[in-house]
Design a protein around this motif. Structure first.
Motif, PDB file in Angstrom:
ATOM      1  N   SER A  42      30.936  33.080  -0.959  1.00 52.75           N
ATOM      2  CA  SER A  42      29.765  33.936  -0.698  1.00 52.75           C
ATOM      3  C   SER A  42      29.205  33.677   0.695  1.00 52.75           C
ATOM      4  O   SER A  42      28.547  34.532   1.282  1.00 52.75           O
ATOM      5  N   GLY A  43      29.515  32.498   1.230  1.00 55.86           N
ATOM      6  CA  GLY A  43      29.190  32.159   2.613  1.00 55.86           C
ATOM      7  C   GLY A  43      27.802  32.583   3.038  1.00 55.86           C
ATOM      8  O   GLY A  43      26.811  32.200   2.422  1.00 55.86           O
ATOM      9  N   ASP A  44      27.770  33.379   4.086  1.00 57.31           N
ATOM     10  CA  ASP A  44      26.477  33.772   4.640  1.00 57.31           C
ATOM     11  C   ASP A  44      25.936  35.062   4.035  1.00 57.31           C
ATOM     12  O   ASP A  44      24.895  35.568   4.452  1.00 57.31           O
ATOM     13  N   SER A  45      26.650  35.608   3.048  1.00 59.88           N
ATOM     14  CA  SER A  45      26.170  36.895   2.510  1.00 59.88           C
ATOM     15  C   SER A  45      24.816  36.706   1.825  1.00 59.88           C
ATOM     16  O   SER A  45      24.433  35.597   1.485  1.00 59.88           O
ATOM     17  N   ASP A  46      24.121  37.789   1.608  1.00 61.90           N
ATOM     18  CA  ASP A  46      22.755  37.698   1.067  1.00 61.90           C
ATOM     19  C   ASP A  46      22.714  37.468  -0.416  1.00 61.90           C
ATOM     20  O   ASP A  46      21.642  37.314  -0.989  1.00 61.90           O
ATOM     21  N   ILE A  47      23.868  37.517  -1.015  1.00 62.11           N
ATOM     22  CA  ILE A  47      23.866  37.503  -2.477  1.00 62.11           C
ATOM     23  C   ILE A  47      23.233  36.230  -3.043  1.00 62.11           C
ATOM     24  O   ILE A  47      23.401  35.137  -2.496  1.00 62.11           O
ATOM     25  N   ASP A  48      22.487  36.443  -4.126  1.00 65.89           N
ATOM     26  CA  ASP A  48      21.800  35.340  -4.776  1.00 65.89           C
ATOM     27  C   ASP A  48      22.753  34.741  -5.827  1.00 65.89           C
ATOM     28  O   ASP A  48      23.052  35.382  -6.818  1.00 65.89           O
ATOM     29  N   VAL A  49      23.264  33.564  -5.556  1.00 68.93           N
ATOM     30  CA  VAL A  49      24.179  32.956  -6.525  1.00 68.93           C
ATOM     31  C   VAL A  49      23.420  31.911  -7.339  1.00 68.93           C
ATOM     32  O   VAL A  49      22.869  30.961  -6.799  1.00 68.93           O
ATOM     33  N   GLU A  50      23.409  32.121  -8.638  1.00 67.50           N
ATOM     34  CA  GLU A  50      22.725  31.172  -9.526  1.00 67.50           C
ATOM     35  C   GLU A  50      23.776  30.310 -10.236  1.00 67.50           C
ATOM     36  O   GLU A  50      24.815  30.819 -10.660  1.00 67.50           O
ATOM     37  N   LEU A  51      23.476  29.021 -10.360  1.00 64.53           N
ATOM     38  CA  LEU A  51      24.424  28.123 -11.017  1.00 64.53           C
ATOM     39  C   LEU A  51      23.807  27.613 -12.308  1.00 64.53           C
ATOM     40  O   LEU A  51      22.708  27.056 -12.298  1.00 64.53           O
ATOM     41  N   VAL A  52      24.494  27.833 -13.407  1.00 62.90           N
ATOM     42  CA  VAL A  52      23.965  27.401 -14.705  1.00 62.90           C
ATOM     43  C   VAL A  52      24.831  26.252 -15.221  1.00 62.90           C
ATOM     44  O   VAL A  52      26.010  26.450 -15.535  1.00 62.90           O
ATOM     45  N   PRO A  53      24.244  25.056 -15.283  1.00 64.63           N
ATOM     46  CA  PRO A  53      25.066  23.907 -15.672  1.00 64.63           C
ATOM     47  C   PRO A  53      25.488  23.945 -17.137  1.00 64.63           C
ATOM     48  O   PRO A  53      24.883  24.655 -17.944  1.00 64.63           O
ATOM     49  N   GLY A  54      26.517  23.184 -17.449  1.00 65.60           N
ATOM     50  CA  GLY A  54      26.985  23.124 -18.841  1.00 65.60           C
ATOM     51  C   GLY A  54      27.380  21.693 -19.184  1.00 65.60           C
ATOM     52  O   GLY A  54      27.398  20.821 -18.314  1.00 65.60           O
ATOM     53  N   ILE A  55      27.694  21.486 -20.426  1.00 64.61           N
ATOM     54  CA  ILE A  55      28.115  20.139 -20.852  1.00 64.61           C
ATOM     55  C   ILE A  55      29.560  19.927 -20.427  1.00 64.61           C
ATOM     56  O   ILE A  55      30.454  20.658 -20.845  1.00 64.61           O
ATOM     57  N   THR A  56      29.759  18.960 -19.583  1.00 58.84           N
ATOM     58  CA  THR A  56      31.101  18.722 -19.053  1.00 58.84           C
ATOM     59  C   THR A  56      31.966  17.951 -20.060  1.00 58.84           C
ATOM     60  O   THR A  56      31.444  17.302 -20.977  1.00 58.84           O
ATOM     61  N   ALA A  57      33.278  18.030 -19.871  1.00 57.95           N
ATOM     62  CA  ALA A  57      34.225  17.409 -20.806  1.00 57.95           C
ATOM     63  C   ALA A  57      33.938  15.920 -21.002  1.00 57.95           C
ATOM     64  O   ALA A  57      34.038  15.412 -22.123  1.00 57.95           O
ATOM     65  N   ALA A  58      33.562  15.231 -19.926  1.00 57.97           N
ATOM     66  CA  ALA A  58      33.318  13.785 -20.051  1.00 57.97           C
ATOM     67  C   ALA A  58      32.178  13.509 -21.020  1.00 57.97           C
ATOM     68  O   ALA A  58      32.260  12.582 -21.837  1.00 57.97           O
TER      69      ALA A  58
ATOM     70  N   LEU B 174      30.179  26.983 -29.548  1.00 55.68           N
ATOM     71  CA  LEU B 174      29.085  27.796 -29.008  1.00 55.68           C
ATOM     72  C   LEU B 174      27.717  27.132 -29.152  1.00 55.68           C
ATOM     73  O   LEU B 174      26.801  27.440 -28.402  1.00 55.68           O
ATOM     74  N   ASP B 175      27.585  26.227 -30.095  1.00 56.41           N
ATOM     75  CA  ASP B 175      26.267  25.587 -30.222  1.00 56.41           C
ATOM     76  C   ASP B 175      26.052  24.526 -29.142  1.00 56.41           C
ATOM     77  O   ASP B 175      24.997  23.907 -29.081  1.00 56.41           O
ATOM     78  N   LEU B 176      27.031  24.329 -28.307  1.00 56.64           N
ATOM     79  CA  LEU B 176      26.818  23.445 -27.149  1.00 56.64           C
ATOM     80  C   LEU B 176      26.619  24.240 -25.857  1.00 56.64           C
ATOM     81  O   LEU B 176      26.678  23.713 -24.765  1.00 56.64           O
ATOM     82  N   LEU B 177      26.378  25.524 -26.018  1.00 56.77           N
ATOM     83  CA  LEU B 177      26.060  26.377 -24.865  1.00 56.77           C
ATOM     84  C   LEU B 177      24.557  26.247 -24.622  1.00 56.77           C
ATOM     85  O   LEU B 177      23.790  26.207 -25.577  1.00 56.77           O
ATOM     86  N   THR B 178      24.119  26.234 -23.378  1.00 56.87           N
ATOM     87  CA  THR B 178      22.667  26.167 -23.163  1.00 56.87           C
ATOM     88  C   THR B 178      22.060  27.557 -23.410  1.00 56.87           C
ATOM     89  O   THR B 178      22.757  28.588 -23.352  1.00 56.87           O
ATOM     90  N   GLU B 179      20.747  27.580 -23.635  1.00 56.00           N
ATOM     91  CA  GLU B 179      20.086  28.876 -23.856  1.00 56.00           C
ATOM     92  C   GLU B 179      20.185  29.753 -22.618  1.00 56.00           C
ATOM     93  O   GLU B 179      20.316  30.960 -22.684  1.00 56.00           O
ATOM     94  N   ARG B 180      20.140  29.106 -21.469  1.00 54.44           N
ATOM     95  CA  ARG B 180      20.206  29.884 -20.222  1.00 54.44           C
ATOM     96  C   ARG B 180      21.586  30.540 -20.080  1.00 54.44           C
ATOM     97  O   ARG B 180      21.698  31.696 -19.679  1.00 54.44           O
ATOM     98  N   ALA B 181      22.619  29.777 -20.417  1.00 45.86           N
ATOM     99  CA  ALA B 181      23.978  30.325 -20.327  1.00 45.86           C
ATOM    100  C   ALA B 181      24.097  31.530 -21.266  1.00 45.86           C
ATOM    101  O   ALA B 181      24.631  32.585 -20.902  1.00 45.86           O
ATOM    102  N   ARG B 182      23.577  31.369 -22.461  1.00 49.32           N
ATOM    103  CA  ARG B 182      23.612  32.439 -23.451  1.00 49.32           C
ATOM    104  C   ARG B 182      22.884  33.684 -22.931  1.00 49.32           C
ATOM    105  O   ARG B 182      23.384  34.807 -23.045  1.00 49.32           O
ATOM    106  N   ALA B 183      21.706  33.451 -22.322  1.00 50.79           N
ATOM    107  CA  ALA B 183      20.908  34.576 -21.812  1.00 50.79           C
ATOM    108  C   ALA B 183      21.664  35.318 -20.713  1.00 50.79           C
ATOM    109  O   ALA B 183      21.686  36.562 -20.681  1.00 50.79           O
ATOM    110  N   ARG B 184      22.297  34.575 -19.813  1.00 51.68           N
ATOM    111  CA  ARG B 184      23.026  35.234 -18.711  1.00 51.68           C
ATOM    112  C   ARG B 184      24.205  36.032 -19.249  1.00 51.68           C
ATOM    113  O   ARG B 184      24.488  37.134 -18.787  1.00 51.68           O
TER     114      ARG B 184
END
Ligand code: SAH
Length: 460
Positions: free
Chosen positions: A94-110, A12-22
């Motif tokens: 989500s295609g053309d729908s109006d929904i706001d999709v936010e992407l929160v990056p994380g530390i990848t396995a590599a 969990l200490d490798l989670l970003t603050e933004r990920a935690r907040a969401r």
């Protein structure tokens, strides 16, 4: 609002603050069981959980888009959601729908695996997945070939699962076609999770670790710039071309390190050894080689045990300058040989066929290794640092007419060691031995490295 949140490799200490907040402001959290389990401790009690199974990702994404219009929905994805994760699919759905999709990056396995191994991705690198559930296998093979040929580091995701076991073997074959067997390879299982395991090995030896590799493992295949530096896997970025610094690349343990205190000890040792060897009626080269043995063992009595027969040092220098192969009885001898020449050293003791031959013919593993090396032994250098049985096997090969150019034999032990070395002295082949039961890897390595050093000096 819909957020696709990367939760990193596990801890969990490798989670970003933004990920935690969401996560903490989520009304609904969706994800597969493993990821939900990893973040259990920070899931708000008020949040509804929707746990999905592998293979139900499309339904899950559709449902998330639908719910996201009204609530704070979080889809959790391991590592980074944009790398073989839920990000792409969610955007597609989500295609053309109006929904706001936010992407929160994380530390990848590599990244997580790389940090645990050292710094294997310090130069250009690629990531490839061996999963053919979504991409046809022939296509993956084509990618692997291209990458193997490119000679950059490659992080392999999804190397193996319970039902997919052959892909890794095939990938290994492809890399072996284009890369040196000595290429450094790192294996990391369960990075930043319970069950963590890691290993630094070579492309040659990767199959020895297949049993450790599973769905939670990332493999990093190094490139020619990748080194094992003090047990860490490091891909050199090129600083060494521009600046002069010691990365542990030289045999610093033998030569003394470059800092002043180390250099002083080294100079003092050299003077002591020079004094010892000067008392013996030997040639200049013989003194250099014998001195290294005395130094490696901190024991002057080796001067009375070392024997040079049929101009072995000159033969050795000639072989090294011609780039000929050195065959050793055990890996430890190989590991001790100067890095500037180690690429030309082979050891067969761990060859997959060794065990079979050893059992069938009632040989030791090192002797069986020499039997496999048979044709390579002809006209090359043989270094035996450990096992007297290897000398016996070599005697048999010599009788068959398979003659090495030079024998360095320092096997150690109470049983057969002394006799086996006398046998070597009577072959008529250029030979350096340590007489009697004493010897061992340090002596074998000291002799070999002294000759390598002389070869490089003489070449200039
Ligand atoms: N989105 C993820 C990757 C998903 S694909 C990420 O960015 O990390 C799943 C593969 O990732 C696994 O088969 C394994 O190869 C790798 N992987 C994921 N987590 C890992 C971990 N903790 N340790 C080692 N490898 C891991």
């Amino acid at each position: 609002m819909l957020s696709v949140v990367g939760i990193g490799p596990g801890s969990l200490d490798l989670l970003t603050e933004r990920a935690r907040a969401r996560i903490s402001s989520a009304d609904i959290i969706m994800g597969n069981e493993r990821y939900i389990e990893l973040i259990k401790a920070i899931i708000p009690t008020s949040a509804e959980l929707i746990i999905g199974k592998m293979g139900t990702e499309v339904e899950r994404a559709k449902k998330a888009v639908e719910l996201g219009n009204r609530k704070n929905v979080v889809i959790v994805s391991g590592g980074d959601p944009g790398i073989y994760g839920m990000a792409g699919l969610t955007l597609e759905v989500s295609g053309d729908s109006d929904i706001d999709v936010e992407l929160v990056p994380g530390i990848t396995a590599a990244s997580a695996a790389a940090a645990l191994l050292g710094a294997p991705l310090s130069n250009d690198f690629a990531v490839v997945s061996l999963s053919d559930l979504l991409v046809p296998w022939p296509e993956i093979e084509k990618r692997l070939e291209g990458l193997a040929m490119m000679g950059i580091a490659v992080a392999i995701y999804n190397p193996k699962s319970k039902s997919r076991t052959t892909q890794l073997e095939r990938a290994h074959e492809i890399f072996m076609q284009f890369r040196d067997g000595e290429t450094i390879v790192g294996i990391v299982k369960n990075a930043e999770r319970v069950g963590y395991y890691s290993e630094i090995t070579t492309l040659d030896d990767l199959p020895d670790f297949y049993h450790q590799i599973d769905m939670s493992t990332t493999i990093i295949i190094g490139c020619s710039g990748t080194k094992n530096i003090g047990g860490r896997m490091v891909t050199r970025r090129g600083y060494e071309r521009k600046y002069n610094y010691d990365l542990g690349e030289t045999d610093s343990h033998e030569r003394g390190d470059s800092v002043a205190a180390g250099a002083r000890v080294w100079e003092q040792s050299k003077a002591i050894v020079a004094d010892i060897v000067s008392k013996y009626p030997l040639s200049e080269h013989e003194r250099r080689v014998a001195g290294r043995v005395v130094f490696a063992n901190a024991d002057p009595s080796f001067m009375d045990l070392i024997v040079f027969k049929h101009n072995p040092i000159e033969k050795g220098i000639q072989c090294i300058q011609d780039g000929q192969t050195i065959i050793t009885d055990i890996e430890m001898v190989k590991a001790g040989i100067s890095k500037r020449y180690r690429g030309n050293v082979k050891c067969f003791v761990n060859n997959p066929k060794t065990m079979e031959i050893a059992v069938k013919e009632d040989l030791t593993r090192t002797a069986a290794g020499f039997r496999i090396a048979k044709e390579l032994i002809r006209n090359n250098i043989v270094v035996i640092g450990n096992a007297p049985s290897t000398c016996l096997e070599l005697s048999a090969l010599i009788k068959e007419g398979i003659k090495p150019a030079l024998i360095i034999a320092t096997p150690v032990g109470f049983v057969n060691a002394a006799e086996s070395k006398e046998d070597m002295l009577s072959t008529g082949i250029p030979c350096i031995v340590i007489r009697g039961p004493r010897g061992g890897t340090p002596s074998a390595v000291a002799i070999t490295n002294a000759i390598i050093e002389l070869s490089f000096v003489e070449e200039k």
